[in-house]
Design an enzyme around this catalytic site. Sequence first.
Site, PDB file in Angstrom:
ATOM      1  N   TRP A 101       0.818  -1.209   0.000  1.00 39.53           N
ATOM      2  CA  TRP A 101       0.000   0.000   0.000  1.00 39.53           C
ATOM      3  C   TRP A 101       0.846   1.252   0.000  1.00 39.53           C
ATOM      4  CZ3 TRP A 101      -4.347  -0.508  -2.145  1.00 39.53           C
ATOM      5  CH2 TRP A 101      -5.084  -1.688  -2.003  1.00 39.53           C
ATOM      6  N   ASP A 170      -2.131   6.405   6.359  1.00 41.57           N
ATOM      7  CA  ASP A 170      -3.182   5.574   5.765  1.00 41.57           C
ATOM      8  C   ASP A 170      -3.534   4.493   6.778  1.00 41.57           C
ATOM      9  OD1 ASP A 170      -4.761   3.752   4.446  1.00 41.57           O
ATOM     10  OD2 ASP A 170      -3.336   3.354   2.822  1.00 41.57           O
ATOM     11  N   LYS A 194     -12.739  -2.151   6.322  1.00 44.73           N
ATOM     12  CA  LYS A 194     -11.999  -3.067   7.192  1.00 44.73           C
ATOM     13  C   LYS A 194     -12.476  -2.950   8.636  1.00 44.73           C
ATOM     14  CE  LYS A 194      -8.898  -3.142   3.574  1.00 44.73           C
ATOM     15  NZ  LYS A 194      -8.114  -2.270   2.708  1.00 44.73           N
TER      16      LYS A 194
HETATM   17  C1  LIG Z   1      -7.554  -1.754   1.639  1.00 44.29           C
HETATM   18  C2  LIG Z   1      -6.507  -0.726   1.712  1.00 44.29           C
HETATM   19  C3  LIG Z   1      -6.427   0.323   0.770  1.00 44.29           C
HETATM   20  C4  LIG Z   1      -7.340   0.414  -0.421  1.00 44.29           C
HETATM   21  O1  LIG Z   1      -8.561   0.881  -0.052  1.00 44.29           O
HETATM   22  P1  LIG Z   1      -9.704   1.215  -1.135  1.00 44.29           P
HETATM   23  O2  LIG Z   1     -10.802   1.636  -0.239  1.00 44.29           O
HETATM   24  O3  LIG Z   1      -9.979  -0.056  -1.874  1.00 44.29           O
HETATM   25  O4  LIG Z   1      -9.206   2.282  -2.013  1.00 44.29           O
HETATM   26  C5  LIG Z   1      -5.444   1.274   0.947  1.00 44.29           C
HETATM   27  N1  LIG Z   1      -4.581   1.228   1.976  1.00 44.29           N
HETATM   28  C6  LIG Z   1      -4.630   0.229   2.894  1.00 44.29           C
HETATM   29  C7  LIG Z   1      -3.651   0.221   4.025  1.00 44.29           C
HETATM   30  C8  LIG Z   1      -5.593  -0.765   2.783  1.00 44.29           C
HETATM   31  O5  LIG Z   1      -5.632  -1.752   3.696  1.00 44.29           O
END
Ligand SMILES: *Cc1c(COP(=O)(O)O)cnc(C)c1O
Length: 358
Positions: A101, A170, A194
């Site tokens: 990511w 993030d 999540k």
């Molecule tokens: C799942 C995830 C993403 C992607 O998220 P989207 O909502 O599909 O854009 C980005 N960063 C992390 C750390 C993730 O776990």
Amino acid sequence: MRVFNFSPGPAVLPLEVLEQVRDELTDWQGRGMSVMEVGHRSKAFAACAAEAEADLRELLTIPAHYRVLFLQGGATAQFAAVPLNLTTTESVVDIVNTGHWSKKTLSEARHFCRVNVAADGASSNYNDVPAEDTWHLSRGAAYLHYTPNETIGGVEFPFVPRGAAPLVADMSSTILSRPIDINRFGLIYAGAQKNIGPAGLCVVIVREDLLGRARQETPTVLNYKLVADEASMLNTPPTFTWYVAGLVFKWLKRQGGVVRMGERNRAKAEKLYRAIDESDFYRNPVAPASRSWMNVPFTLARPELDKSFVSAAGEAGLVNLEGHRSVGGMRASLYNAMPPEGVDVLIEFMRDFARRNG
Ligand SMILES: *Cc1c(COP(=O)(O)O)cnc(C)c1O
């Protein structure tokens, strides 16, 4: 019958929340219609939206000088929105690369500004967080970005980075999993699917002084200041997801908040890592200090057993354990809504599988 769902995302939701959604699906608050059918500018929905924000603020102790935004486009839209809002084409941003990511983050940021990879986990094959004293931070960086939990690699920062630049994180796969000190951050973003609710929403927590710096060409829906000024209702928000997120926040409060969640998550993860480490059959490659509480990847002694592991687990009611296509092996995601019993049943199953196939 409910299974134990170890999906990395969209992920398990608390059963109590799903039952409440079911119970009020066709008749929300005695209105004779679903929350999905209510106008986003109605008093009823505005109250629901504001309550969700208030509960999130309470759960994370978000200070008054931070704004909470409810956006669309997932975390991926934020990979572009963050540089659009916080940089000029001349700016340098520092990004720590700890895996899948963070690589997405930095390749998107490169479209907008200069990127300095302040540290890179390559030398550990992205199985550890580079020690903070080895990082190369730029003077005058517009921000320092990191990914507190790498959802695919199962690598989690055991510390919050320091530095002069505003810290951007993030937190898609770790928000609400334990207490954090919001004051350490300039901006936090997290896709909902999540630890927050269904897909379709991305929560942004941003310090007020970082608003109003967006580039002129920033799309309106990604401009933090404009979105904040309209209380995230600049256009139609994902109302259903927002409502479910609010129910999840209420559920978290009933569970004892993020302090209690943190204790529960730590215990769940430690139990599973212990079971992996104690066996010769299973293996987790991540440096112990950087092991994720949320996503636990592991491999089997013989990869040819992967398929039969997944299918036998499925028969035992343990689903979505396949590792990411880029990594292989298995991955058990243990988000807030995964009950401790799910981890106990998984460990029991793993022991039994190893006995039969070891
Ligand atoms: C799942 C995830 C993403 C992607 O998220 P989207 O909502 O599909 O854009 C980005 N960063 C992390 C750390 C993730 O776990």
